[in-house]
Design a protein around this motif. Structure first.
Motif, mmCIF file in Angstrom:
data_model
loop_
_atom_site.group_PDB
_atom_site.id
_atom_site.type_symbol
_atom_site.label_atom_id
_atom_site.label_comp_id
_atom_site.label_asym_id
_atom_site.label_seq_id
_atom_site.Cartn_x
_atom_site.Cartn_y
_atom_site.Cartn_z
ATOM 1 N N TYR A 93 -2.133 0.915 -4.449
ATOM 2 C CA TYR A 93 -0.768 0.425 -4.642
ATOM 3 C C TYR A 93 0.041 0.704 -3.380
ATOM 4 C CZ TYR A 93 0.278 5.344 -5.819
ATOM 5 O OH TYR A 93 0.403 6.717 -5.799
ATOM 6 N N GLU A 139 6.602 8.142 -1.214
ATOM 7 C CA GLU A 139 6.339 9.047 -2.345
ATOM 8 C C GLU A 139 6.749 10.477 -2.011
ATOM 9 O OE1 GLU A 139 2.864 7.484 -5.267
ATOM 10 O OE2 GLU A 139 2.210 8.650 -3.541
ATOM 11 N N GLU A 197 6.691 -1.202 -6.493
ATOM 12 C CA GLU A 197 5.322 -0.702 -6.341
ATOM 13 C C GLU A 197 4.358 -1.776 -6.824
ATOM 14 O OE1 GLU A 197 4.127 3.534 -7.159
ATOM 15 O OE2 GLU A 197 2.892 2.544 -8.675
ATOM 16 N N THR A 213 6.101 5.707 -12.196
ATOM 17 C CA THR A 213 5.090 5.777 -11.140
ATOM 18 C C THR A 213 4.662 7.232 -10.948
ATOM 19 O OG1 THR A 213 6.679 6.125 -9.339
ATOM 20 C CG2 THR A 213 6.182 3.835 -9.949
ATOM 21 N N THR A 258 3.539 4.106 2.170
ATOM 22 C CA THR A 258 3.646 4.402 0.736
ATOM 23 C C THR A 258 3.617 5.901 0.498
ATOM 24 O OG1 THR A 258 2.674 2.285 0.068
ATOM 25 C CG2 THR A 258 2.486 4.116 -1.495
ATOM 26 N N ILE A 262 4.243 0.605 -1.815
ATOM 27 C CA ILE A 262 5.650 0.633 -2.186
ATOM 28 C C ILE A 262 6.475 0.024 -1.057
ATOM 29 C CG2 ILE A 262 7.601 2.075 -2.875
ATOM 30 C CD1 ILE A 262 5.591 4.195 -3.760
#
Length: 272
Positions: A206, A146, A197, A86, A142, A208
């Motif tokens: 996208y 990240e 994801e 990812t 998300t 997560i």
């Protein structure tokens, strides 16, 4: 990647690994969709999507992290690259090599017509879920996950990753999972973390989600429960999107209770 290919012209690779990486990146630079890029002094850090992975075996690392270090004094350069499942994990590798976590997270906007189809035929969303380079984070949670991944240092031990299910089975979503061992002190009782994801094809975003498991076998059972053909996954236990741990207020998983060993003095007191 064309700007990097041009920047590398005339520079001498410092080692065989750099030479091989330069050859791979500059042979067909249009096959790399740059998602984020920043410069710090004589170094360049890039996160990209590797179009070479389309049509390849399932589970290929479609994200690519690239670190370029120029040495003006010798006119040599070091160019190293690392594949990742990812964009977040590609950024983690770059941060480990000195990249600014905030700059790595500054994703370029997706072009209005990424497929160059023209005004009348412009695609809404993605033509295929494999076009990962045209996706961006779809939620604040998300982005928080990240950011934690990029800054995690050696917190996580990477165990496995694979495509959970491709979009061509159901046409709407595509998913990739990452299996980790969490070394955080608060992760006792749920050391094994799965990050899922999911790409939304229609929105080109996208998201997560995460879930922790007490044992590796339990995490593997969850993976085995994925229905690739239906494009569905079992529910993941809720986690705090900042820490990746169980939300505060939820009970921790029950731990096995081992009876304490009785010392000789204790036994002696009971027998008096």
């Amino acid at each position: 990647m064309k700007d990097i290919a041009q920047a590398l012209r005339g520079w001498t690779p410092e080692d065989p690994a750099s030479e091989a990486t330069i050859e791979y990146l500059t042979l067909e630079p249009e096959l790399f969709e740059v998602v984020s890029s920043h410069q710090a002094g004589d170094q360049r850090f890039l996160v990209a999507f590797d179009w070479n992975t389309i049509g390849g075996p399932p589970g290929m690392n479609r994200a690519l992290a690239v670190h370029v270090a120029f040495d003006p004094g010798t006119h040599r350069c070091r160019v190293h690259a690392r594949g990742a499942p990812t964009f977040g994990w590609a950024g983690r590798w770059l941060v480990g090599r000195g990249a600014d976590p905030r700059a790595v997270a500054d994703y370029r906007p997706v072009p209005d017509d990424p497929y160059n189809l023209g005004p009348g035929d412009r695609a809404e969303g993605l033509i295929s879920g494999q076009d990962y380079g045209f996706t961006r984070p779809g939620s604040r949670a998300t982005r928080l996950i990240e950011d934690r991944v990029r800054r995690c240092g050696d917190r996580y031990r990477f165990l496995d990753s694979a495509n959970a299910y491709p979009s061509f089975f159901n046409g709407e979503r595509e998913a990739t999972f990452v299996l980790l061992q969490d070394r955080h002190p608060r992760a006792v009782g749920r050391r094994f973390l799965i990050q899922l994801e999911t790409v939304n094809v229609q929105r080109a975003t996208y998201t997560i989600t995460e879930g922790g498991f007490r044992t590796l076998a339990q995490a593997r059972d969850w993976i085995d429960g994925i229905d690739a053909y239906a494009g569905t996954t079992p529910l993941l236990s809720a986690t705090d999107p900042v820490t990746g741990l169980a939300p505060l207020g939820l009970p921790a998983p029950v731990r096995d209770r081992v009876a304490p060993v009785q010392g000789a003095a204790t036994v002696a007191r009971r027998t008096r």
